[in-house]
Structure formats: C-alpha cells, structure tokens
Write a protein that holds these residues in place. Sequence first.
Motif, PDB file in Angstrom:
ATOM      1  N   THR A  15       0.506   3.625  -2.990  1.00  0.00           N
ATOM      2  CA  THR A  15      -0.140   5.252  -2.721  1.00  0.00           C
ATOM      3  C   THR A  15       0.845   6.409  -2.554  1.00  0.00           C
ATOM      4  O   THR A  15       0.386   7.471  -2.907  1.00  0.00           O
ATOM      5  CB  THR A  15      -1.091   4.875  -1.399  1.00  0.00           C
ATOM      6  N   TRP A  23       0.968  -1.157  -0.127  1.00  0.00           N
ATOM      7  CA  TRP A  23      -0.005   0.077  -0.005  1.00  0.00           C
ATOM      8  C   TRP A  23       0.805   1.194   0.010  1.00  0.00           C
ATOM      9  O   TRP A  23       0.510   2.225  -0.917  1.00  0.00           O
ATOM     10  CB  TRP A  23      -0.969   0.027   1.266  1.00  0.00           C
ATOM     11  N   ARG A  64      -5.319  -3.935   1.508  1.00  0.00           N
ATOM     12  CA  ARG A  64      -4.313  -4.953   2.025  1.00  0.00           C
ATOM     13  C   ARG A  64      -4.698  -6.328   1.720  1.00  0.00           C
ATOM     14  O   ARG A  64      -4.060  -7.295   2.553  1.00  0.00           O
ATOM     15  CB  ARG A  64      -4.210  -4.469   3.537  1.00  0.00           C
ATOM     16  N   SER A  86      -7.771   1.000   3.168  1.00  0.00           N
ATOM     17  CA  SER A  86      -6.522   0.818   2.393  1.00  0.00           C
ATOM     18  C   SER A  86      -6.922  -0.649   1.870  1.00  0.00           C
ATOM     19  O   SER A  86      -7.326  -1.354   2.453  1.00  0.00           O
ATOM     20  CB  SER A  86      -5.381   0.951   3.148  1.00  0.00           C
TER      21      SER A  86
END
Length: 393
Positions: free
Chosen positions: A34, A30, A236, A234
């Motif tokens: 991101t 992530w 994951r 998020s």
Amino acid sequence: MSGAAYTSPRPGAVTTPARPLRTAVLGAGWVSRTIWVPLLEAHPAFEVTALVDADPAAARALAPPGREVFVGASPDELAGLPLDLAVVALPNDLHVPVARTLLARGVPVYVEKPVCRTAAEARDLAEAAARSGAGVYAGSAARHRADVRALAELLPSLGDLRALGLDWTRASGIPQRDGWFTDRRLAGGGALLDLGWHLLDVGLDLLGRPGVTAALGAVSGDWLGDSGATADWSRRGREGAAPTRTAADLVEDSARGFLLTDTGVAVSVEARWASHQAVDSTTLTVEGTKGVAVLRGTFGFSPHRVPRSSLTVLRRGERTEVPLPDEPVGIEYERLVEHLARRLTGAGAATGADGGSLAEIDVIASCVDRIYGAAAGPAPSPEPVRSQTRSAP
C-alpha cells in the motif's frame, strides 16, 4: 517545541538525483503493497531494484512492470547486490536482526515502525550503525501531516506547557487476531507499540524531545476474542501465522500510560485497537498557561474515520477554530518519502529535524519499556528468530 520537524517540501518540489537510489524492499505485506512500493516507484529519487519475502510469489507480485527486479526469499540473497537503501518492512521481531545484517554490509536502512520492541534492541541497532557507518532512518509519517504541523505552530502562543494528551482509539481495528501481530513473543507488544509509537514520536517532538523521569501504565485485552473487532480495511490474509500460543502470549488491545518529563510536563498516552466508538479517531491535546489546543482527526488509512480534522484553541472560555487544509488520506507518507530522498541525497540538511534519529528511537523505546514495565505488560520472548522474511502488515 521542535518546529523544524514539521517543515514540508515546497509545493511541487521533488528531489531528483542524477541516478535513482537502488532500493530493496523487504516484506510483501500490507505496508509494502500500500505504501512503500507504490510511493518509492512514483518518486524520481528511488528505483525498486529488489524485493524480498518468504513467499517469493508475493514479492514478485509487487514488482513494477516492464523492468527487471531481483526477487528473493531471504535477506542473505541480497549479498553482493548494489543497493543504496533497504526498507525493512517485516514483522517486529525481524526489524533489528535484519537491519543489523544489512548495516554490516554497508547498506543504509529505513526501518518501519515500531523500529524496535525494546530499548535494548534500540541500543543494538545503534551499535550496528556505529560499526558500519551506514545510516539508519525511521520516523512516523504522522509528523508530516498538515494538521500536526499547524498544532506545532500554535504551541508558542499557549505559554508554558503543562500537559499533553495523546489518544488514538479505533472503533474496530485489531490487525490480526490469529497471526504474529497479536503474539507478544514476536510482536513485542500490541496497541502501544503499534499506535503508541506514532503518538510518542509526534508528542515528544512537540515537546522538544524531553527526558522522561517517571511512568505509570495499564494494559488490557478485552477485545481480542471479539471477531467483530478485527480490522476490515486491510488485506491481511497471508501476513504470516503465529506459532502455537497460550492466553499469556497475547498482546494488549488497549494501553494507557502516563509519563512525567524532566521539563515538568505530564503526558498521557492512550492507544486502543478496539472500543465502543463509532469511528477511529486521534486526539492530541496540549495544555499551556495561556490556552489549550485540541487537534482531532484520524491518523492512518482506516475508512472509519473522523470526516475531517479540526483544531481548536480554548482561552478563558472562548473557543477559536483554526483553519486546516483538507488533505487526501495518506499524503503524509508522500512527504515522508520526499524527506527520505532529501536526507539520502544530501539535498536537505541531515539533522534530527526530519525525525527518526537513533537518539529519538531510543527515547521512544524507553518510554514503551517503562509503560509496559509499570503495567507488567508484554515483553518479547528471548526465543531465537527462526525466519528473516515473514511479511508484515
């Protein structure tokens, strides 16, 4: 106070070297998806030339379009590749081993937080850097927030500082209930290492990086079995599974610590992945002989956040609101990348003001050690590392 740590580049000022820095990003989790790959690619000082992950397909999916990028499954595959920087964004137990491997080849490294799990690992990293002569860069992006800088500027008006309160409490934000993130043998710790690293980095810097003479701590894991407490903001899903474990292998979801500095300031630290709160909030409270300043907002990217940051000062019953700019979520990471560019290219003074020095890393790791030690909390397992390419959030 270390005010220089909060100096931001001039508006519109971007470091542009003659040649972009050839950069490898290790980990396709992530944080790389991101933050690191998008921001490095957007900055003229960097060019992502290599991506490494145990899942090469995940790494390949991060490759910038229209340009050839090396994709590998192991840090060993980077040997011989010309690199000016490697960003280590892997699971916690791999940070120091991988960084040491890269440093031994003369490659400067930026290590994601928590840079290390223990003070012993911090010393290992420092020794590797000393042997190689290559640089180690780190530091929490939170110190580059405008609201944190505004708080720092207020400190001289508060007189002699007596107490500092650091609190980051999520409503529901346990990163991975079943992956490596909650396995103490790999992660090394839970909320304290994850959120507390940011808090300690910012808080100790506000105090001018004092020494710590005493510590108390308490940890708990009451939310780990609650599926509703898992972070929903998020992706994951493929961050890597943990090996078979028992309840004793789980990290804490809540940590409370108390530190006493050698300057006589009392520091309280609270880091919680889950709670009964409605939103995620971060609160920094500085008490001095001439007033108390309270900054409240939300660090990080969670959408469950305080609408906007507020900074107030209380003096003898009179409360004053300090104006703050309304900044977009995550802009502090853009500033972090710009500071990194300035340090690597020599465009800015290479001092501890930018954060993340090996000495600072050691102090933060030592504070974490002492809080966990006082709480008899999580400590990483001495088991050997099996892989050097699992993804990290």
